[in-house]
Scaffold this motif. Structure first.
Motif, short mmCIF file in Angstrom:
data_model
loop_
_atom_site.label_atom_id
_atom_site.label_comp_id
_atom_site.label_asym_id
_atom_site.label_seq_id
_atom_site.Cartn_x
_atom_site.Cartn_y
_atom_site.Cartn_z
N ILE A 120 14.36 111.78 33.48
CA ILE A 120 12.98 111.75 33.96
C ILE A 120 12.16 112.15 32.73
N PRO A 121 11.36 111.23 32.17
CA PRO A 121 10.67 111.56 30.92
C PRO A 121 9.84 112.83 31.05
N LEU A 122 9.78 113.59 29.97
CA LEU A 122 9.11 114.89 30.04
C LEU A 122 7.66 114.77 30.49
N HIS A 123 6.97 113.70 30.07
CA HIS A 123 5.54 113.62 30.39
C HIS A 123 5.28 113.43 31.89
N LEU A 124 6.33 113.16 32.67
CA LEU A 124 6.17 113.03 34.13
C LEU A 124 6.43 114.35 34.86
N HIS A 125 6.98 115.34 34.16
CA HIS A 125 7.24 116.64 34.80
C HIS A 125 5.94 117.46 34.86
N PRO A 126 5.73 118.19 35.97
CA PRO A 126 4.45 118.90 36.14
C PRO A 126 4.08 119.79 34.95
N THR A 168 14.55 118.71 29.08
CA THR A 168 13.42 119.61 28.77
C THR A 168 13.72 120.62 27.67
N ALA A 169 15.02 120.92 27.46
CA ALA A 169 15.39 121.93 26.45
C ALA A 169 14.88 121.59 25.05
N THR A 170 14.89 120.31 24.68
CA THR A 170 14.46 119.91 23.34
C THR A 170 13.03 120.38 23.08
N ALA A 171 12.19 120.29 24.11
CA ALA A 171 10.78 120.66 23.98
C ALA A 171 10.54 122.13 24.33
N GLU A 172 11.25 122.66 25.31
CA GLU A 172 10.95 124.03 25.76
C GLU A 172 11.21 125.05 24.65
N ALA A 173 12.23 124.79 23.83
CA ALA A 173 12.55 125.74 22.75
C ALA A 173 11.44 125.78 21.70
N VAL A 174 10.65 124.71 21.61
CA VAL A 174 9.46 124.73 20.74
C VAL A 174 8.42 125.68 21.32
N TRP A 197 4.86 119.77 31.68
CA TRP A 197 4.47 119.07 30.45
C TRP A 197 3.23 118.21 30.69
N ARG A 198 3.19 117.57 31.85
CA ARG A 198 2.05 116.71 32.19
C ARG A 198 0.76 117.52 32.23
N ASP A 199 0.81 118.67 32.92
CA ASP A 199 -0.42 119.44 33.13
C ASP A 199 -0.82 120.24 31.89
N THR A 200 0.17 120.76 31.16
CA THR A 200 -0.16 121.56 29.97
C THR A 200 -0.79 120.70 28.89
N TYR A 201 -0.30 119.47 28.74
CA TYR A 201 -0.77 118.61 27.64
C TYR A 201 -1.57 117.40 28.14
N HIS A 202 -1.93 117.42 29.45
CA HIS A 202 -2.77 116.36 30.04
C HIS A 202 -2.21 114.97 29.78
N HIS A 203 -0.93 114.83 30.03
CA HIS A 203 -0.28 113.54 29.80
C HIS A 203 -0.47 112.58 30.96
N THR A 204 -0.51 111.29 30.63
CA THR A 204 -0.52 110.24 31.65
C THR A 204 0.61 109.28 31.35
N PRO A 205 1.11 108.56 32.36
CA PRO A 205 2.19 107.60 32.11
C PRO A 205 1.81 106.54 31.07
N GLU A 206 0.51 106.19 31.01
CA GLU A 206 0.06 105.14 30.09
C GLU A 206 0.23 105.53 28.62
N GLN A 207 0.28 106.84 28.35
CA GLN A 207 0.47 107.27 26.95
C GLN A 207 1.87 106.97 26.44
N ASP A 236 3.78 123.73 19.66
CA ASP A 236 3.57 122.64 20.60
C ASP A 236 4.49 121.46 20.32
N PRO A 237 5.29 121.06 21.32
CA PRO A 237 6.03 119.81 21.18
C PRO A 237 5.05 118.65 21.37
N VAL A 238 5.09 117.69 20.50
CA VAL A 238 4.25 116.49 20.64
C VAL A 238 5.17 115.36 21.10
#
Ligand SMILES: *Cc1c(COP(=O)(O)O)cnc(C)c1O
Length: 384
Positions: free
Chosen positions: A329-335, A86-92, A337-347, A98-100
């Motif tokens: 655990i990929p970032l998009h599965l963590h609450p 998560t550090a790679t993205a959290e520092a953004v 990152w998932r909730d802030t950026y509305h990520h789904t596993p399919e993305q 916004d980390p994409v």
């Protein structure tokens, strides 16, 4: 005879590191000082010179300093692989940007530049590739991608010390900043610590200032230069990210021992590869010609015909006395990152699928031949 539990990771600390830390403690200088300065110089020399190394108290701090120095600001975006810590993205996020998240290559699990291309916008200012496990994102393709989209490259090299990337050591090339981690489980350690390397003197100066409260001269300079010792200027609201001299003393010894430690991890990887060839698993990607692998992580991916699930495999390994882990655990599965950026596993189809079947085995330079045999017999006993 019951074997003692083999942890997933253990630092490789010898009497030389202990003596160096004790020597630093007896010297009377504990915070950033002569050991930190020497560590920076020696680290830059290890990479071949011609660049600045800025010692920091973690890679997370280093990523923050690097992003700040290259101009990551609110309303900008940074491309980050979802397959990372998560550090790679959290520092953004620290900078209000916004980390994409980007999906990964199914073979290397490093950022997929074709997917990154689809996610570039007018707000994208940088890309932060992670050299996953210690295998680098091929540099010609990375550099071409960054140039085509006018992006600055900040390499998250937390796993990649030392790693050759198409003939050049990671950190010795032209990218704006390369960030290494010396966390306790990494390929070399200071307990907690990191190093940012840059070929750009202005970026180095900005990071040195922001590393210590936005003060334009560090404490050691103040006590050794000819200017009045009490005077300093605060030029920005900086951070407190400097590395202690006790940690730097440990790091200097670890740096000297790096060739020996990386050779040991390579030998362990070779032994694993040879032992697991007939099992229903995908072994880690190998370095192409001209590149090398730092072997911070050795992960297996269980095939669909494996006799147990990944989760059951981890339980059975623990019962057999071997610690394992999962990276990542990929970032998009963590609450968050998932909730802030509305990520789904399919993305992120590759990362979502690979996550379910990946497991990391112990691979640290202090492992004995007996430890390696213990891991191999446990793995083969479960999957053979
Ligand atoms: C360990 C790690 C970090 C963070 O390193 P610290 O020194 O603990 O801050 C960042 N990115 C990746 C990929 C890591 O594995």
């Amino acid at each position: 005879m019951v074997r003692p539990f083999l942890p997933f990771a253990r630092p490789d600390i010898t009497d030389a590191e202990i003596d160096a830390v004790v020597h630093a403690m007896r010297s009377g200088w504990l915070t950033t000082g002569p050991n930190a300065a020497a560590f920076e110089k020696e680290f830059a020399e290890f990479l071949g010179g011609g660049r600045s190394a800025v010692a920091v108290n973690s890679a997370t701090s280093g990523l923050h300093l690097a992003y700040e120095a290259i101009g990551v600001r609110p309303d900008t975006e940074v491309l980050v692989p979802t397959w990372t810590f998560t550090a790679t993205a959290e520092a953004v996020r620290y900078l209000g940007a916004d980390p994409v998240l980007v999906d990964v290559d199914p073979v290397t699990l490093c950022i997929d530049l074709a997917d990154a291309e689809r996610r570039v916008t007018e707000r994208t200012v940088a890309i932060a590739p992670v050299h996953y496990a210690g295998l680098a994102v091929p540099d010609a393709a990375l550099s071409a991608f960054a140039a085509a989209h006018h992006l600055t490259v900040v390499e998250d090299a937390a796993h990649a010390f030392p790693t050759l990337n198409e003939g050049t050591l990671v950190g010795a090339g032209d990218h704006a900043a390369t960030v290494f981690s010396f966390y306790a489980t990494k390929t070399m350690t200071t307990g907690e610590g990191g190093m940012v390397v840059t070929p750009d003197a202005d970026l180095a100066a900005r990071m040195r200032t922001m590393r210590l409260h936005g003060i334009n001269r560090d404490v050691f300079d103040r006590y050794t230069s000819s200017k009045p010792g009490w005077h300093y200027d605060v030029v920005a609201p900086g951070y407190k990210y400097n590395l202690t001299d006790t940690a730097a003393a440990m790091g200097r010894v670890q740096l000297r021992r790096t060739p020996e430690m990386v050779a040991r991890r390579s030998a362990i990887a070779e032994a694993y590869d040879a032992a697991f060839g007939d099992l229903p698993v995908q072994r880690p990607a190998r370095a192409p010609q001209g590149s090398s692998h730092a072997w911070h992580i050795y992960n297996l991916r269980l095939n669909a015909d494996a006799p147990v699930s990944r989760d059951r495999f981890i339980e059975l390994m623990a019962e057999a006395g071997v610690g394992t882990s999962v990276h990542f655990i990929p970032l998009h599965l963590h609450p968050y990152w998932r909730d802030t950026y509305h990520h789904t596993p399919e993305q992120f189809p590759v990362a979502s699928g690979e996550f379910a079947r990946t497991v990391s085995l112990p691979i640290f330079s202090a492992m004995t031949d007996d430890d390696v045999a213990h891991v191999i017999s446990a793995v083969c006993g479960i999957l053979g």
